[in-house]
Design a protein around this motif. Structure first.
Motif, mmCIF file in Angstrom:
data_model
loop_
_atom_site.group_PDB
_atom_site.id
_atom_site.type_symbol
_atom_site.label_atom_id
_atom_site.label_comp_id
_atom_site.label_asym_id
_atom_site.label_seq_id
_atom_site.Cartn_x
_atom_site.Cartn_y
_atom_site.Cartn_z
ATOM 1 N N PHE A 37 0.826 -1.204 0.000
ATOM 2 C CA PHE A 37 0.000 0.000 0.000
ATOM 3 C C PHE A 37 0.866 1.262 0.000
ATOM 4 C CE2 PHE A 37 -2.242 3.363 2.316
ATOM 5 C CZ PHE A 37 -3.319 3.551 1.459
ATOM 6 N N VAL A 38 1.847 1.326 0.877
ATOM 7 C CA VAL A 38 2.707 2.506 0.975
ATOM 8 C C VAL A 38 3.440 2.738 -0.349
ATOM 9 C CG1 VAL A 38 4.802 3.433 2.086
ATOM 10 C CG2 VAL A 38 2.961 2.446 3.473
ATOM 11 N N LEU A 39 3.947 1.679 -0.936
ATOM 12 C CA LEU A 39 4.634 1.806 -2.223
ATOM 13 C C LEU A 39 3.673 2.296 -3.301
ATOM 14 C CD1 LEU A 39 7.167 1.438 -3.918
ATOM 15 C CD2 LEU A 39 6.481 -0.952 -4.241
ATOM 16 N N ALA A 40 2.479 1.729 -3.337
ATOM 17 C CA ALA A 40 1.495 2.138 -4.340
ATOM 18 C C ALA A 40 1.106 3.604 -4.162
ATOM 19 C CB ALA A 40 0.261 1.238 -4.263
ATOM 20 N N VAL A 41 0.936 4.051 -2.926
ATOM 21 C CA VAL A 41 0.597 5.459 -2.678
ATOM 22 C C VAL A 41 1.735 6.364 -3.155
ATOM 23 C CG1 VAL A 41 0.189 7.211 -0.895
ATOM 24 C CG2 VAL A 41 -1.039 5.045 -0.807
ATOM 25 N N ARG A 42 2.956 5.960 -2.898
ATOM 26 C CA ARG A 42 4.098 6.771 -3.352
ATOM 27 C C ARG A 42 4.129 6.883 -4.870
ATOM 28 N NH1 ARG A 42 8.900 4.512 0.516
ATOM 29 N NH2 ARG A 42 8.194 5.540 2.415
ATOM 30 N N ILE A 43 3.835 5.788 -5.546
ATOM 31 C CA ILE A 43 3.885 5.780 -7.006
ATOM 32 C C ILE A 43 2.676 6.493 -7.604
ATOM 33 C CG2 ILE A 43 3.771 4.287 -9.049
ATOM 34 C CD1 ILE A 43 5.440 2.240 -7.383
ATOM 35 N N LEU A 44 1.492 6.187 -7.098
ATOM 36 C CA LEU A 44 0.256 6.701 -7.692
ATOM 37 C C LEU A 44 -0.198 8.036 -7.111
ATOM 38 C CD1 LEU A 44 -1.830 3.393 -7.735
ATOM 39 C CD2 LEU A 44 -0.549 4.416 -9.631
ATOM 40 N N ASN A 45 0.247 8.320 -5.898
ATOM 41 C CA ASN A 45 -0.241 9.492 -5.161
ATOM 42 C C ASN A 45 -1.774 9.478 -5.092
ATOM 43 O OD1 ASN A 45 0.151 11.793 -3.624
ATOM 44 N ND2 ASN A 45 0.081 13.156 -5.387
ATOM 45 N N ASP A 46 -2.320 8.289 -4.854
ATOM 46 C CA ASP A 46 -3.777 8.094 -4.842
ATOM 47 C C ASP A 46 -4.116 6.958 -3.876
ATOM 48 O OD1 ASP A 46 -6.473 7.684 -5.340
ATOM 49 O OD2 ASP A 46 -6.183 7.022 -7.414
ATOM 50 N N PRO A 47 -4.494 7.279 -2.644
ATOM 51 C CA PRO A 47 -4.791 6.227 -1.662
ATOM 52 C C PRO A 47 -5.905 5.267 -2.095
ATOM 53 C CG PRO A 47 -4.559 8.333 -0.569
ATOM 54 C CD PRO A 47 -4.561 8.610 -2.038
ATOM 55 N N ILE A 48 -6.944 5.795 -2.729
ATOM 56 C CA ILE A 48 -8.045 4.917 -3.138
ATOM 57 C C ILE A 48 -7.591 3.984 -4.260
ATOM 58 C CG2 ILE A 48 -10.350 4.875 -4.177
ATOM 59 C CD1 ILE A 48 -10.886 7.474 -2.557
ATOM 60 N N GLU A 52 -6.956 -0.487 -4.577
ATOM 61 C CA GLU A 52 -7.265 -1.385 -5.688
ATOM 62 C C GLU A 52 -6.017 -2.146 -6.139
ATOM 63 O OE1 GLU A 52 -8.993 -1.073 -10.195
ATOM 64 O OE2 GLU A 52 -9.774 0.320 -8.690
ATOM 65 N N VAL A 53 -4.878 -1.459 -6.117
ATOM 66 C CA VAL A 53 -3.615 -2.114 -6.467
ATOM 67 C C VAL A 53 -3.340 -3.267 -5.509
ATOM 68 C CG1 VAL A 53 -1.100 -1.814 -6.503
ATOM 69 C CG2 VAL A 53 -2.582 -0.134 -7.622
ATOM 70 N N ILE A 54 -3.532 -3.030 -4.218
ATOM 71 C CA ILE A 54 -3.305 -4.091 -3.226
ATOM 72 C C ILE A 54 -4.189 -5.295 -3.524
ATOM 73 C CG2 ILE A 54 -3.623 -4.737 -0.808
ATOM 74 C CD1 ILE A 54 -2.804 -1.988 -0.032
ATOM 75 N N GLN A 55 -5.444 -5.037 -3.791
ATOM 76 C CA GLN A 55 -6.364 -6.132 -4.101
ATOM 77 C C GLN A 55 -5.879 -6.903 -5.320
ATOM 78 O OE1 GLN A 55 -10.375 -4.906 -4.852
ATOM 79 N NE2 GLN A 55 -11.121 -6.996 -4.962
ATOM 80 N N ASN A 56 -5.476 -6.200 -6.354
ATOM 81 C CA ASN A 56 -4.999 -6.870 -7.572
ATOM 82 C C ASN A 56 -3.725 -7.668 -7.319
ATOM 83 O OD1 ASN A 56 -7.137 -5.848 -9.062
ATOM 84 N ND2 ASN A 56 -5.976 -4.081 -9.784
#
Length: 65
Positions: A37-48, A52-56
């Protein structure tokens, strides 16, 4: 042989997810969900979107294992 999920290494847990072992997936999620999640937020700058990334990511673990 009964797997001790808490002390199992990641490869053992991945093998179990390939057998549709839900408990193994839960342990992997507990270990890595926040990091993903933290990595995805850093990359996407989009918590929501990151949720979805985590789920995928974790769904692909169950499919690809």
């Amino acid at each position: 042989y009964r797997l001790n999920y808490q002390s199992a290494d990641d490869l053992e847990l991945l093998a179990q997810t390939g057998k549709q072992d839900r408990e193994a997936l839960v342990i992997l999620y507990d270990r890595y969900g926040r990091r993903v999640f933290v990595l995805a937020v850093r990359i996407l700058n989009d918590p929501i979107g990151s949720e979805e990334v985590i789920q995928n990511v974790f769904m692909s673990v169950t499919i690809d294992s």
